[in-house]
Design an enzyme around this catalytic site. Sequence first.
Site, PDB file in Angstrom:
ATOM      1  N   ARG A  81      11.700  13.866  -0.462  1.00 36.94           N
ATOM      2  CA  ARG A  81      12.244  13.156  -1.622  1.00 36.94           C
ATOM      3  C   ARG A  81      11.324  13.300  -2.832  1.00 36.94           C
ATOM      4  O   ARG A  81      11.783  13.495  -3.963  1.00 36.94           O
ATOM      5  CB  ARG A  81      12.428  11.674  -1.251  1.00 36.94           C
ATOM      6  CG  ARG A  81      13.182  10.877  -2.275  1.00 36.94           C
ATOM      7  CD  ARG A  81      13.583   9.531  -1.719  1.00 36.94           C
ATOM      8  NE  ARG A  81      12.433   8.667  -1.496  1.00 36.94           N
ATOM      9  CZ  ARG A  81      12.496   7.483  -0.895  1.00 36.94           C
ATOM     10  NH1 ARG A  81      13.644   7.028  -0.420  1.00 36.94           N
ATOM     11  NH2 ARG A  81      11.419   6.753  -0.745  1.00 36.94           N
ATOM     12  N   LYS A 183      13.208   9.196  -7.250  1.00 27.95           N
ATOM     13  CA  LYS A 183      12.378   7.986  -7.300  1.00 27.95           C
ATOM     14  C   LYS A 183      11.395   8.142  -8.455  1.00 27.95           C
ATOM     15  O   LYS A 183      10.378   8.814  -8.331  1.00 27.95           O
ATOM     16  CB  LYS A 183      11.647   7.807  -5.973  1.00 27.95           C
ATOM     17  CG  LYS A 183      11.281   6.351  -5.702  1.00 27.95           C
ATOM     18  CD  LYS A 183      10.916   6.147  -4.251  1.00 27.95           C
ATOM     19  CE  LYS A 183      10.527   4.718  -3.990  1.00 27.95           C
ATOM     20  NZ  LYS A 183      11.663   3.788  -4.010  1.00 27.95           N
ATOM     21  N   GLU A 219      23.930   0.368  -5.657  1.00 29.53           N
ATOM     22  CA  GLU A 219      22.774  -0.202  -4.964  1.00 29.53           C
ATOM     23  C   GLU A 219      22.110  -1.244  -5.843  1.00 29.53           C
ATOM     24  O   GLU A 219      22.555  -1.483  -6.963  1.00 29.53           O
ATOM     25  CB  GLU A 219      21.788   0.909  -4.576  1.00 29.53           C
ATOM     26  CG  GLU A 219      21.167   1.631  -5.751  1.00 29.53           C
ATOM     27  CD  GLU A 219      19.985   2.503  -5.346  1.00 29.53           C
ATOM     28  OE1 GLU A 219      19.142   2.039  -4.560  1.00 29.53           O
ATOM     29  OE2 GLU A 219      19.898   3.641  -5.819  1.00 29.53           O
TER      30      GLU A 219
HETATM   31  C1  LIG Z   1      12.564   3.241  -3.152  1.00 28.95           C
HETATM   32  C2  LIG Z   1      13.958   2.845  -3.452  1.00 28.95           C
HETATM   33  C3  LIG Z   1      14.845   2.435  -2.439  1.00 28.95           C
HETATM   34  C4  LIG Z   1      14.415   2.261  -1.006  1.00 28.95           C
HETATM   35  O1  LIG Z   1      14.060   3.469  -0.408  1.00 28.95           O
HETATM   36  P1  LIG Z   1      13.167   3.458   0.923  1.00 28.95           P
HETATM   37  O2  LIG Z   1      12.888   4.891   1.176  1.00 28.95           O
HETATM   38  O3  LIG Z   1      13.986   2.851   1.981  1.00 28.95           O
HETATM   39  O4  LIG Z   1      11.967   2.662   0.612  1.00 28.95           O
HETATM   40  C5  LIG Z   1      16.147   2.154  -2.801  1.00 28.95           C
HETATM   41  N1  LIG Z   1      16.578   2.229  -4.079  1.00 28.95           N
HETATM   42  C6  LIG Z   1      15.755   2.612  -5.074  1.00 28.95           C
HETATM   43  C7  LIG Z   1      16.283   2.695  -6.451  1.00 28.95           C
HETATM   44  C8  LIG Z   1      14.427   2.942  -4.803  1.00 28.95           C
HETATM   45  O5  LIG Z   1      13.623   3.309  -5.785  1.00 28.95           O
END
Ligand SMILES: *Cc1c(COP(=O)(O)O)cnc(C)c1O
Length: 341
Positions: A81, A183, A219
Amino acid sequence: MEKKYDWSNLPFDYSVTPWRFIAKYKDGAWDDGTLSDDPVCHISECSTVIQYSQTCFDGFKAYRTKDDKVVIFRMDLNEERFENSSKRLGIPVFPKEKFMEAVIQVVKANIDLVPPYESGATLYVRPVVYGTSACLGVHPAEEYELRIFVMPVGSYYSDGIKPISLCVSDYDRAAPRGTGDIKSGLNYAMSLYAGLLAHEAGFAENLYLDPATRTKVEEAGGANILFITKDGKFVTPKSTSILPSVTRRSLVYVAQHYLNMEVEERTVLFDEVESFEECSLCGTAAVLSPVGRIVAGDKEILFPTGMQTVGPVVKKLYDTLIGIQRGTIPAPDGWLFEVEG
Ligand SMILES: *Cc1c(COP(=O)(O)O)cnc(C)c1O
Protein backbone atom coordinates in the site's frame (compact mmCIF):
# COMPACT_ATOMS: atom_id res chain seq x y z
CA MET A 1 16.35 8.34 27.38
CA GLU A 2 15.04 5.60 29.61
CA LYS A 3 11.45 6.27 30.28
CA LYS A 4 9.16 4.29 32.50
CA TYR A 5 6.03 3.26 30.72
CA ASP A 6 2.78 2.50 32.46
CA TRP A 7 1.95 -0.20 29.93
CA SER A 8 -1.67 -0.62 30.93
CA ASN A 9 -2.50 3.08 30.72
CA LEU A 10 -0.74 4.18 27.54
CA PRO A 11 -2.60 6.65 25.34
CA PHE A 12 -2.79 6.26 21.57
CA ASP A 13 -0.33 9.04 21.00
CA TYR A 14 3.11 9.91 19.68
CA SER A 15 6.09 9.54 21.95
CA VAL A 16 9.75 9.83 21.07
CA THR A 17 11.54 6.47 21.09
CA PRO A 18 15.30 5.96 20.88
CA TRP A 19 15.73 4.68 17.31
CA ARG A 20 14.20 5.36 13.91
CA PHE A 21 15.30 4.35 10.39
CA ILE A 22 16.11 7.13 7.94
CA ALA A 23 16.84 6.69 4.23
CA LYS A 24 17.46 9.45 1.71
CA TYR A 25 16.79 9.73 -1.98
CA LYS A 26 19.19 11.87 -3.97
CA ASP A 27 20.61 11.91 -7.51
CA GLY A 28 18.03 9.41 -8.64
CA ALA A 29 18.61 6.70 -6.02
CA TRP A 30 17.75 5.67 -2.47
CA ASP A 31 20.69 5.20 -0.13
CA ASP A 32 20.81 2.18 2.22
CA GLY A 33 19.47 4.14 5.15
CA THR A 34 20.57 3.95 8.74
CA LEU A 35 19.27 4.04 12.30
CA SER A 36 19.23 7.49 13.84
CA ASP A 37 18.49 8.94 17.27
CA ASP A 38 17.27 12.25 15.80
CA PRO A 39 13.48 12.62 15.98
CA VAL A 40 13.47 15.96 14.14
CA CYS A 41 13.26 16.52 10.37
CA HIS A 42 15.57 19.16 8.95
CA ILE A 43 14.10 20.28 5.66
CA SER A 44 13.67 23.35 3.49
CA GLU A 45 10.80 25.73 4.16
CA CYS A 46 10.02 25.37 0.46
CA SER A 47 10.14 21.57 0.37
CA THR A 48 7.40 19.86 -1.64
CA VAL A 49 6.01 18.25 1.51
CA ILE A 50 5.45 21.60 3.17
CA GLN A 51 4.23 23.43 0.06
CA TYR A 52 2.33 20.76 -1.85
CA SER A 53 1.75 17.90 0.62
CA GLN A 54 3.98 15.49 -1.26
CA THR A 55 3.98 12.81 1.40
CA CYS A 56 2.37 9.51 2.26
CA PHE A 57 2.51 7.20 5.24
CA ASP A 58 1.32 3.90 6.57
CA GLY A 59 0.66 2.37 9.97
CA PHE A 60 0.75 -1.11 11.48
CA LYS A 61 1.69 -2.84 14.70
CA ALA A 62 4.17 -5.14 16.36
CA TYR A 63 2.79 -7.32 19.15
CA ARG A 64 4.25 -9.37 21.95
CA THR A 65 2.56 -12.75 21.82
CA LYS A 66 1.56 -14.87 24.78
CA ASP A 67 4.75 -16.97 24.42
CA ASP A 68 6.81 -13.76 24.42
CA LYS A 69 7.69 -13.55 20.74
CA VAL A 70 7.56 -10.23 18.93
CA VAL A 71 5.56 -10.37 15.70
CA ILE A 72 4.60 -7.78 13.10
CA PHE A 73 1.17 -8.15 11.56
CA ARG A 74 0.91 -8.42 7.73
CA MET A 75 3.48 -5.76 6.94
CA ASP A 76 3.78 -7.05 3.37
CA LEU A 77 0.33 -5.56 2.71
CA ASN A 78 1.33 -2.28 4.30
CA GLU A 79 4.48 -2.21 2.17
CA GLU A 80 2.40 -2.80 -0.96
CA ARG A 81 0.00 0.00 0.00
CA PHE A 82 2.88 2.35 0.84
CA GLU A 83 4.30 1.61 -2.61
CA ASN A 84 0.97 2.46 -4.28
CA SER A 85 0.60 5.64 -2.22
CA SER A 86 4.16 6.68 -3.16
CA LYS A 87 3.60 6.09 -6.89
CA ARG A 88 0.36 8.06 -6.93
CA LEU A 89 2.20 11.09 -5.52
CA GLY A 90 5.21 10.88 -7.81
CA ILE A 91 7.44 9.68 -4.97
CA PRO A 92 10.19 7.17 -5.90
CA VAL A 93 9.40 3.78 -4.37
CA PHE A 94 11.67 2.53 -1.61
CA PRO A 95 12.56 -1.11 -2.41
CA LYS A 96 10.24 -3.69 -0.86
CA GLU A 97 12.83 -6.01 0.70
CA LYS A 98 14.76 -3.10 2.18
CA PHE A 99 11.55 -1.66 3.58
CA MET A 100 10.67 -4.86 5.41
CA GLU A 101 14.25 -5.28 6.67
CA ALA A 102 14.22 -1.68 7.90
CA VAL A 103 10.95 -2.23 9.81
CA ILE A 104 12.43 -5.26 11.54
CA GLN A 105 15.62 -3.32 12.26
CA VAL A 106 13.69 -0.50 13.94
CA VAL A 107 11.48 -2.82 15.96
CA LYS A 108 14.59 -4.72 17.12
CA ALA A 109 16.41 -1.50 18.04
CA ASN A 110 13.45 -0.52 20.24
CA ILE A 111 12.57 -4.04 21.36
CA ASP A 112 12.27 -3.10 25.04
CA LEU A 113 9.44 -0.79 24.07
CA VAL A 114 7.26 -3.55 22.67
CA PRO A 115 4.69 -3.69 25.48
CA PRO A 116 4.15 -6.90 27.46
CA TYR A 117 1.44 -9.28 26.25
CA GLU A 118 -0.84 -8.83 29.27
CA SER A 119 -1.08 -5.03 28.86
CA GLY A 120 -2.98 -5.20 25.58
CA ALA A 121 -0.68 -2.40 24.38
CA THR A 122 1.35 -2.66 21.17
CA LEU A 123 4.22 -1.04 19.30
CA TYR A 124 2.85 1.14 16.50
CA VAL A 125 5.03 1.38 13.38
CA ARG A 126 4.78 4.52 11.26
CA PRO A 127 6.63 4.71 7.93
CA VAL A 128 6.45 8.08 6.20
CA VAL A 129 8.10 9.46 3.06
CA TYR A 130 8.20 13.09 1.97
CA GLY A 131 9.71 15.41 -0.61
CA THR A 132 12.50 17.38 1.02
CA SER A 133 14.01 19.46 -1.78
CA ALA A 134 12.89 23.04 -2.33
CA CYS A 135 10.73 23.67 -5.30
CA LEU A 136 8.28 26.47 -6.01
CA GLY A 137 6.94 25.23 -9.32
CA VAL A 138 4.51 22.35 -9.03
CA HIS A 139 6.46 19.20 -9.78
CA PRO A 140 7.79 16.27 -7.76
CA ALA A 141 10.81 16.86 -5.55
CA GLU A 142 14.27 15.69 -6.56
CA GLU A 143 15.10 14.60 -3.02
CA TYR A 144 13.13 12.59 -0.45
CA GLU A 145 13.43 11.23 3.04
CA LEU A 146 11.88 8.03 4.34
CA ARG A 147 11.47 7.56 8.06
CA ILE A 148 10.22 4.55 9.93
CA PHE A 149 9.59 5.26 13.58
CA VAL A 150 7.80 3.40 16.34
CA MET A 151 6.04 4.13 19.59
CA PRO A 152 4.22 2.07 22.21
CA VAL A 153 0.48 2.73 22.15
CA GLY A 154 -2.27 1.64 24.49
CA SER A 155 -5.13 -0.64 23.78
CA TYR A 156 -8.03 1.47 22.58
CA TYR A 157 -10.27 -0.36 24.99
CA SER A 158 -8.61 -0.23 28.39
CA ASP A 159 -12.08 0.47 29.83
CA GLY A 160 -13.81 -2.09 27.62
CA ILE A 161 -15.21 -1.62 24.13
CA LYS A 162 -17.97 0.99 23.86
CA PRO A 163 -20.05 1.74 20.78
CA ILE A 164 -19.66 5.12 19.09
CA SER A 165 -21.94 7.52 17.20
CA LEU A 166 -21.20 8.61 13.62
CA CYS A 167 -22.55 11.51 11.63
CA VAL A 168 -22.78 11.61 7.87
CA SER A 169 -20.57 14.48 6.79
CA ASP A 170 -21.81 17.25 4.49
CA TYR A 171 -18.30 17.22 3.07
CA ASP A 172 -16.80 14.61 0.75
CA ARG A 173 -13.66 12.67 1.59
CA ALA A 174 -12.31 11.70 -1.82
CA ALA A 175 -13.18 12.28 -5.45
CA PRO A 176 -14.23 9.24 -7.53
CA ARG A 177 -10.90 9.05 -9.36
CA GLY A 178 -8.95 10.99 -6.76
CA THR A 179 -6.68 9.88 -3.94
CA GLY A 180 -9.13 8.15 -1.61
CA ASP A 181 -7.37 4.81 -2.04
CA ILE A 182 -3.93 6.00 -0.90
CA LYS A 183 -2.75 6.66 2.64
CA SER A 184 -1.67 10.25 2.57
CA GLY A 185 -1.74 13.33 4.76
CA LEU A 186 -3.68 15.15 2.08
CA ASN A 187 -6.71 12.93 2.71
CA TYR A 188 -6.49 13.79 6.38
CA ALA A 189 -5.91 17.55 6.08
CA MET A 190 -9.25 18.00 4.40
CA SER A 191 -10.98 15.84 7.01
CA LEU A 192 -9.80 17.91 10.00
CA TYR A 193 -12.40 20.68 9.79
CA ALA A 194 -15.23 18.22 9.12
CA GLY A 195 -13.93 16.24 12.10
CA LEU A 196 -14.03 19.32 14.35
CA LEU A 197 -17.66 19.92 13.40
CA ALA A 198 -18.52 16.29 14.11
CA HIS A 199 -16.78 16.35 17.51
CA GLU A 200 -18.47 19.62 18.46
CA ALA A 201 -21.81 18.01 17.67
CA GLY A 202 -20.91 15.06 19.92
CA PHE A 203 -19.99 12.45 17.32
CA ALA A 204 -16.90 10.27 17.45
CA GLU A 205 -16.29 10.31 13.68
CA ASN A 206 -17.67 11.31 10.31
CA LEU A 207 -19.06 8.82 7.86
CA TYR A 208 -18.48 9.74 4.22
CA LEU A 209 -20.74 8.96 1.28
CA ASP A 210 -19.65 8.60 -2.34
CA PRO A 211 -19.17 12.13 -3.70
CA ALA A 212 -20.69 11.44 -7.13
CA THR A 213 -24.17 10.46 -5.95
CA ARG A 214 -24.08 10.76 -2.14
CA THR A 215 -26.20 7.64 -1.91
CA LYS A 216 -23.52 5.02 -1.15
CA VAL A 217 -21.54 4.42 2.02
CA GLU A 218 -17.76 4.78 1.63
CA GLU A 219 -15.88 4.90 4.94
CA ALA A 220 -15.06 7.01 7.99
CA GLY A 221 -12.23 9.58 8.01
CA GLY A 222 -9.64 7.06 9.12
CA ALA A 223 -11.35 3.68 9.22
CA ASN A 224 -13.31 1.38 6.93
CA ILE A 225 -16.84 0.29 7.82
CA LEU A 226 -18.60 -3.07 7.91
CA PHE A 227 -22.11 -4.27 8.68
CA ILE A 228 -23.68 -7.51 9.83
CA THR A 229 -27.07 -8.33 8.33
CA LYS A 230 -30.00 -9.77 10.27
CA ASP A 231 -29.18 -13.18 8.82
CA GLY A 232 -25.55 -12.96 9.89
CA LYS A 233 -23.79 -11.94 6.66
CA PHE A 234 -20.74 -9.70 6.66
CA VAL A 235 -21.26 -6.73 4.32
CA THR A 236 -18.62 -4.12 3.53
CA PRO A 237 -18.62 -1.36 0.88
CA LYS A 238 -16.64 -1.78 -2.31
CA SER A 239 -15.43 1.38 -4.01
CA THR A 240 -12.25 2.55 -5.72
CA SER A 241 -12.09 5.62 -3.47
CA ILE A 242 -11.95 3.66 -0.20
CA LEU A 243 -8.59 3.12 1.48
CA PRO A 244 -7.83 -0.62 1.32
CA SER A 245 -7.70 -1.30 5.06
CA VAL A 246 -5.52 -4.24 6.06
CA THR A 247 -7.77 -4.77 9.07
CA ARG A 248 -10.89 -4.95 6.87
CA ARG A 249 -9.23 -7.39 4.46
CA SER A 250 -8.11 -9.51 7.41
CA LEU A 251 -11.60 -9.47 8.93
CA VAL A 252 -13.10 -10.60 5.62
CA TYR A 253 -10.75 -13.59 5.73
CA VAL A 254 -11.50 -14.27 9.38
CA ALA A 255 -15.26 -14.11 8.71
CA GLN A 256 -14.99 -16.56 5.83
CA HIS A 257 -12.37 -18.97 7.07
CA TYR A 258 -12.63 -18.89 10.86
CA LEU A 259 -16.29 -18.04 11.45
CA ASN A 260 -17.86 -19.61 8.33
CA MET A 261 -19.72 -16.45 7.51
CA GLU A 262 -20.90 -15.31 4.13
CA VAL A 263 -19.17 -12.10 3.01
CA GLU A 264 -20.42 -9.51 0.53
CA GLU A 265 -18.05 -6.82 -0.69
CA ARG A 266 -20.35 -4.61 -2.73
CA THR A 267 -22.00 -1.25 -3.14
CA VAL A 268 -23.80 -0.39 0.10
CA LEU A 269 -26.58 2.15 -0.25
CA PHE A 270 -27.03 4.48 2.69
CA ASP A 271 -30.75 3.70 2.49
CA GLU A 272 -30.18 0.06 3.40
CA VAL A 273 -28.03 0.78 6.46
CA GLU A 274 -31.04 0.92 8.79
CA SER A 275 -31.80 -2.71 7.92
CA PHE A 276 -28.49 -3.98 9.30
CA GLU A 277 -28.13 -5.66 12.68
CA GLU A 278 -24.61 -4.59 13.63
CA CYS A 279 -22.11 -2.00 12.45
CA SER A 280 -18.45 -1.36 13.15
CA LEU A 281 -15.51 0.69 11.97
CA CYS A 282 -12.21 -1.11 11.50
CA GLY A 283 -8.57 -0.08 11.33
CA THR A 284 -5.18 -0.82 12.86
CA ALA A 285 -5.55 1.59 15.79
CA ALA A 286 -8.69 0.16 17.40
CA VAL A 287 -9.07 -3.03 15.29
CA LEU A 288 -12.88 -2.69 15.59
CA SER A 289 -14.98 0.24 16.87
CA PRO A 290 -18.61 -0.83 17.13
CA VAL A 291 -21.10 1.77 15.94
CA GLY A 292 -24.38 2.16 17.82
CA ARG A 293 -25.84 5.12 15.99
CA ILE A 294 -25.54 7.01 12.70
CA VAL A 295 -27.11 10.42 12.14
CA ALA A 296 -27.65 12.02 8.72
CA GLY A 297 -29.40 15.37 8.88
CA ASP A 298 -32.70 14.66 10.64
CA LYS A 299 -32.49 10.93 10.06
CA GLU A 300 -31.19 8.80 12.93
CA ILE A 301 -30.31 5.14 12.65
CA LEU A 302 -30.06 3.17 15.88
CA PHE A 303 -28.62 -0.30 15.54
CA PRO A 304 -30.37 -2.98 17.60
CA THR A 305 -27.12 -3.54 19.52
CA GLY A 306 -27.49 -0.06 21.09
CA MET A 307 -24.93 2.25 22.69
CA GLN A 308 -23.95 0.06 25.63
CA THR A 309 -22.91 -3.29 24.24
CA VAL A 310 -20.93 -4.73 21.37
CA GLY A 311 -22.95 -6.92 19.02
CA PRO A 312 -22.18 -10.66 19.27
CA VAL A 313 -20.81 -10.98 15.73
CA VAL A 314 -18.53 -7.93 15.95
CA LYS A 315 -17.33 -9.25 19.31
CA LYS A 316 -16.51 -12.63 17.76
CA LEU A 317 -14.65 -10.97 14.88
CA TYR A 318 -12.71 -8.85 17.35
CA ASP A 319 -11.77 -11.74 19.62
CA THR A 320 -10.68 -13.88 16.69
CA LEU A 321 -8.53 -11.27 14.98
CA ILE A 322 -6.94 -10.16 18.27
CA GLY A 323 -6.27 -13.82 19.08
CA ILE A 324 -4.52 -14.28 15.73
CA GLN A 325 -2.42 -11.15 16.20
CA ARG A 326 -1.41 -12.13 19.72
CA GLY A 327 -0.66 -15.75 19.01
CA THR A 328 -3.49 -17.40 20.97
CA ILE A 329 -5.29 -18.50 17.78
CA PRO A 330 -3.29 -20.02 14.89
CA ALA A 331 -2.63 -17.43 12.17
CA PRO A 332 -3.00 -18.04 8.44
CA ASP A 333 0.35 -18.65 6.74
CA GLY A 334 2.34 -15.49 6.21
CA TRP A 335 0.33 -13.17 8.44
CA LEU A 336 2.90 -12.80 11.22
CA PHE A 337 6.49 -11.67 10.70
CA GLU A 338 8.57 -12.75 13.64
CA VAL A 339 11.27 -10.45 14.95
CA GLU A 340 14.16 -12.45 16.39
CA GLY A 341 14.82 -10.92 19.80
C1 LIG B 1 -5.34 3.78 7.61
C2 LIG B 1 -6.74 3.96 7.17
C3 LIG B 1 -7.72 2.96 7.35
C4 LIG B 1 -7.44 1.68 8.10
O1 LIG B 1 -6.51 0.87 7.44
P1 LIG B 1 -5.75 -0.28 8.26
O2 LIG B 1 -4.78 -0.82 7.28
O3 LIG B 1 -6.77 -1.27 8.65
O4 LIG B 1 -5.13 0.38 9.42
C5 LIG B 1 -8.98 3.19 6.85
N1 LIG B 1 -9.31 4.34 6.22
C6 LIG B 1 -8.41 5.32 6.04
C7 LIG B 1 -8.82 6.55 5.33
C8 LIG B 1 -7.10 5.17 6.49
O5 LIG B 1 -6.22 6.14 6.31
